[in-house]
Design an enzyme around this catalytic site. Structure first.
Site, mmCIF file in Angstrom:
data_model
loop_
_atom_site.group_PDB
_atom_site.id
_atom_site.type_symbol
_atom_site.label_atom_id
_atom_site.label_comp_id
_atom_site.label_asym_id
_atom_site.label_seq_id
_atom_site.Cartn_x
_atom_site.Cartn_y
_atom_site.Cartn_z
ATOM 1 N N GLU A 149 9.389 -0.339 2.504
ATOM 2 C CA GLU A 149 8.287 -0.355 3.039
ATOM 3 C C GLU A 149 7.872 -1.498 3.701
ATOM 4 O OE1 GLU A 149 5.039 -0.817 -0.221
ATOM 5 O OE2 GLU A 149 5.676 0.820 -1.241
ATOM 6 N N TRP A 151 4.806 2.037 5.519
ATOM 7 C CA TRP A 151 3.440 2.351 4.675
ATOM 8 C C TRP A 151 2.350 2.242 5.390
ATOM 9 C CZ3 TRP A 151 3.657 2.988 -0.929
ATOM 10 C CH2 TRP A 151 2.235 2.846 -1.408
ATOM 11 N N TYR A 194 6.438 -7.552 3.751
ATOM 12 C CA TYR A 194 4.939 -7.655 4.189
ATOM 13 C C TYR A 194 4.846 -9.277 4.658
ATOM 14 C CZ TYR A 194 3.881 -3.040 2.525
ATOM 15 O OH TYR A 194 4.018 -1.848 2.366
ATOM 16 N N ASN A 232 8.881 1.873 -8.387
ATOM 17 C CA ASN A 232 8.303 1.048 -7.243
ATOM 18 C C ASN A 232 8.097 -0.303 -7.543
ATOM 19 O OD1 ASN A 232 6.812 0.857 -4.591
ATOM 20 N ND2 ASN A 232 5.174 0.137 -5.836
ATOM 21 N N GLU A 233 8.306 -1.444 -6.783
ATOM 22 C CA GLU A 233 8.179 -2.836 -7.125
ATOM 23 C C GLU A 233 8.210 -2.956 -8.484
ATOM 24 O OE1 GLU A 233 4.610 -3.430 -4.505
ATOM 25 O OE2 GLU A 233 5.389 -2.899 -2.785
ATOM 26 N N ARG A 263 8.786 9.339 1.638
ATOM 27 C CA ARG A 263 9.012 8.767 0.368
ATOM 28 C C ARG A 263 7.624 9.015 -0.308
ATOM 29 N NH1 ARG A 263 7.486 3.087 -1.630
ATOM 30 N NH2 ARG A 263 8.822 2.450 -3.378
ATOM 31 N N HIS A 294 10.791 -4.634 0.460
ATOM 32 C CA HIS A 294 9.599 -4.185 0.972
ATOM 33 C C HIS A 294 9.198 -5.460 1.797
ATOM 34 C CE1 HIS A 294 8.411 -1.018 -2.047
ATOM 35 N NE2 HIS A 294 9.530 -0.806 -1.547
#
Length: 459
Positions: free
Chosen positions: A251, A280, A224, A153-154, A78, A222
C-alpha cells in the site's frame, strides 16, 4: 510515533476472488513462486505487481471495478475482504475469483479485519484470519497461478507488546495454511499499521520466511507518512534486496494524514529494482482520506490527481505493468511513450447494443471510449448474452475514421482495413443467459475518433 490512520465504515478496500479449478499433480510447477528474492510464475517468468487496492467488502456491487482497473493498465488488484469479526464474512469468493481470471488479473486477497490489532478493540487476530482462509480452501483450490493470499491487513497497530508477537503469530498463521494444503504464494503485512517503523518485520523476515516449508512467502510494507524521504524508502527496501528476501510495497498513497509519503521515490525505486507496488485505493475512501481515491465514484473516466499520477505518471502503472504470462495474451499496457497526457472525457461515448441471433442464441455488444489522448485511445467492449446461454461470441465493427486497434486483451482481435473482428477467448466464450464479459484494446486515431456501430453474433 507515526502511524497510518485506519479507514473504517463504508470506505476502504476489498480483496478476494474464487472459482473452482482442478488440483495439480504434486510434482508439477505450482503457480506464483519466490525465486532468489523475486516473484516468478510457474514457467520462470518474472512477475512484478503493478496494481491498486479495491474495497470489495464494502462495495460488493462494484464488480465492474475489476475490468475498469484492468482497462487502465493494472496487472494486479488487491481485494479487500472480511473474515466476519468486523466485516463480512466474504462468502462470495467464487465470484471474485471469476472476476480476477476473466479480467486477466493477479489478485491479492486480504482479510481486513486484522487492521490495527492491539489498538483496535474489534480487530481480529492473524489466527482468526487463518481460520477464515482455511474455511475457504475449496473455493481457492487450483488458483495458485493468479491468486495470492495476503493473510491479514496491517495485523497490528503500535502496541509494542503486541507487535513483539508478530514473528511468531505470522509464522503460526503461515504454518496453519500450509498444513491445510495451501500451495499459494502467501503475503504477510508488517505490524505498526503496516509501516514497520520499529523494524520488527524487517529484522525478523528471514526467520519468518524460513518457517514456511514451501519458502513461498512475500513481505508487504505499507508506505505512508513514515516513508516521507527517499533515504528511508531506499534503505528499507534495499535491505530486503540485499538479504535476498521478497518485498512489495503493498500500500502507498500520494498523501496521508500522518505525513506526506514520497510516492515519486517509491515508484522510481521499485521500477528500477523490479519490486512490485499496489497503490491505495481505487475509490470509496472516507473518514477524511477521500483524497486517496484514484477515481471519483468508481468511474474510470474520472481520474483524480492521484489516479492520474499512479496510472499515467512517470513509473506509473500504464508504462510499467506487464500482464502475467499465464493468461497467455498481450501485454496489459499501451506503449511506454505517447501515453495519455490529459484526463479522458467524463462521459465516454457508448454505442447502443446490437444483436445477432443464429440458432436462437443471441448476444449484444457495446463499445465505449474509456480514455483518449493525442493519437491514441483506450476502448472497452462489453458482451452480453441474450435470453439463452451461449458458448461463444463474435463482435464486428467498421471504423469510419481510419482508427486502428494496436493492442488488445480478453479477445482475439483481427483487422482488415477498417473492419475489426473480435472473437472470444477459451475462458470467456461461455456465458449464461444475461451474463456479461468485458474485453479491451488500445487504438490509434487521427483527426476524428468517432464511435462505430457494433454487432454481436452468438454460437
Amino acid at each position: 510515533m507515526k502511524r497510518k490512520i485506519a479507514i473504517v465504515g463504508a470506505a476502504v478496500l476489498a480483496l478476494v476472488a474464487s472459482v473452482m479449478f482442478f488440483v495439480k499433480p504434486a510434482d508439477a510447477a505450482v503457480g506464483l513462486r519466490v525465486n532468489a528474492g523475486r516473484i516468478v510464475e510457474a514457467n520462470g517468468s518474472n512477475f512484478i505487481m503493478r496494481g491498486v487496492s479495491h474495497p470489495h467488502v464494502w462495495y460488493t456491487g462494484q464488480t465492474s471495478s475489476f475490468a475498469n482497473i484492468k482497462s487502465l493498465g493494472a496487472n494486479t488488484v488487491r481485494v479487500v475482504l472480511g473474515s466476519g469479526q468486523r466485516w463480512g464474512p466474504s462468502n462470495d469468493l467464487p465470484n471474485v475469483i471469476n472476476l480476477c481470471r476473466t479480467n486477466r488479473l493477479v489478485c491479492v486477497l486480504e482479510v481486513h479485519d486484522t487492521t490495527g490489532y492491539g489498538e483496535e478493540g474489534a480487530a481480529a487476530t492473524l489466527d482468526q484470519a487463518a481460520t477464515y482462509w482455511i474455511g475457504q480452501r475449496s473455493a481457492l483450490a487450483g488458483t495458485e497461478n493468479f491468486i495470492v493470499i495476503n493473510i491479514g491487513n496491517e495485523p497490528m497497530g503500535n502496541n509494542a507488546t503486541v507487535n513483539a508477537t508478530w514473528p511468531t503469530a505470522t509464522s503460526s498463521a503461515i504454518g496453519r495454511l500450509r498444513n491445510a494444503g495451501f500451495e499459494h504464494m502467501i503475503m504477510v503485512d508488517a505490524p505498526s499499521w503496516g509501516q514497520d517503523w520499529q523494524f520488527i518485520m524487517r529484522d525478523n523476515a528471514q526467520s519468518v520466511f524460513n518457517s514456511d516449508p514451501q519458502r513461498n512467502t512475500v513481505f508487504s510494507v505499507h508506505m505512508y507518512g513514515v516513508f516521507d524521504t527517499a533515504a528511508e524508502i531506499q534503505d528499507y527496501l534495499g535491505r530486503f534486496r540485499t538479504a535476498g528476501l521478497p518485498i512489495v510495497v503493498g500500500e502507498f498513497g500520494h498523501n496521508h494524514s500522518d505525513g506526506n509519503p514520497d510516492e515519486d521515490t517509491i515508484m522510481s525505486y521499485t521500477q528500477t529494482n523490479g519490486i512490485g507496488y499496489i497503490g491505495w485505493s481505487w475509490s470509496g475512501n472516507g473518514g477524511g482520506v477521500e483524497y486517496l481515491d484514484m477515481v471519483t465514484s468508481f468511474n474510470p473516466a474520472q481520474l483524480t490527481s492521484w489516479g492520474q499520477r499512479i496510472f499515467n505518471g512517470a513509473n506509473g502503472i500504464r508504462a510499467t505493468s506487464r500482464e502475467a504470462t499465464w493468461f497467455g495474451g498481450n501485454p496489459t499496457t499501451a506503449p511506454t511513450t505517447g501515453g495519455p497526457t490529459s484526463q479522458p472525457p467524463t462521459t465516454p461515448p457508448t454505442t447502443a447494443p446490437t444483436t445477432g441471433s443464429p440458432g436462437g442464441r443471441t448476444c449484444s455488444a457495446t463499445y465505449a471510449i474509456v480514455g483518449q489522448w493525442q493519437g491514441g485511445f483506450q476502448g472497452e467492449v462489453r458482451v452480453t448474452a441474450g435470453s439463452q446461454a451461449i458458448t461463444g461470441w463474435t463482435v464486428n465493427w467498421t471504423f469510419a475514421n481510419a482508427q486502428r486497434v494496436t493492442q488488445s486483451w480478453n479477445a482475439q482481435v483481427t483487422s482488415s482495413g477498417n473492419s475489426v473482428t473480435a472473437r472470444n477467448m477459451t475462458y470467456n466464450g461461455s456465458l449464461g443467459a444475461g451474463a456479461t464479459t468485458n474485453w479491451g484494446f488500445i487504438g490509434s486515431w487521427t483527426g476524428t475518433n468517432s464511435v462505430p456501430s457494433v454487432t454481436c453474433t452468438a454460437t
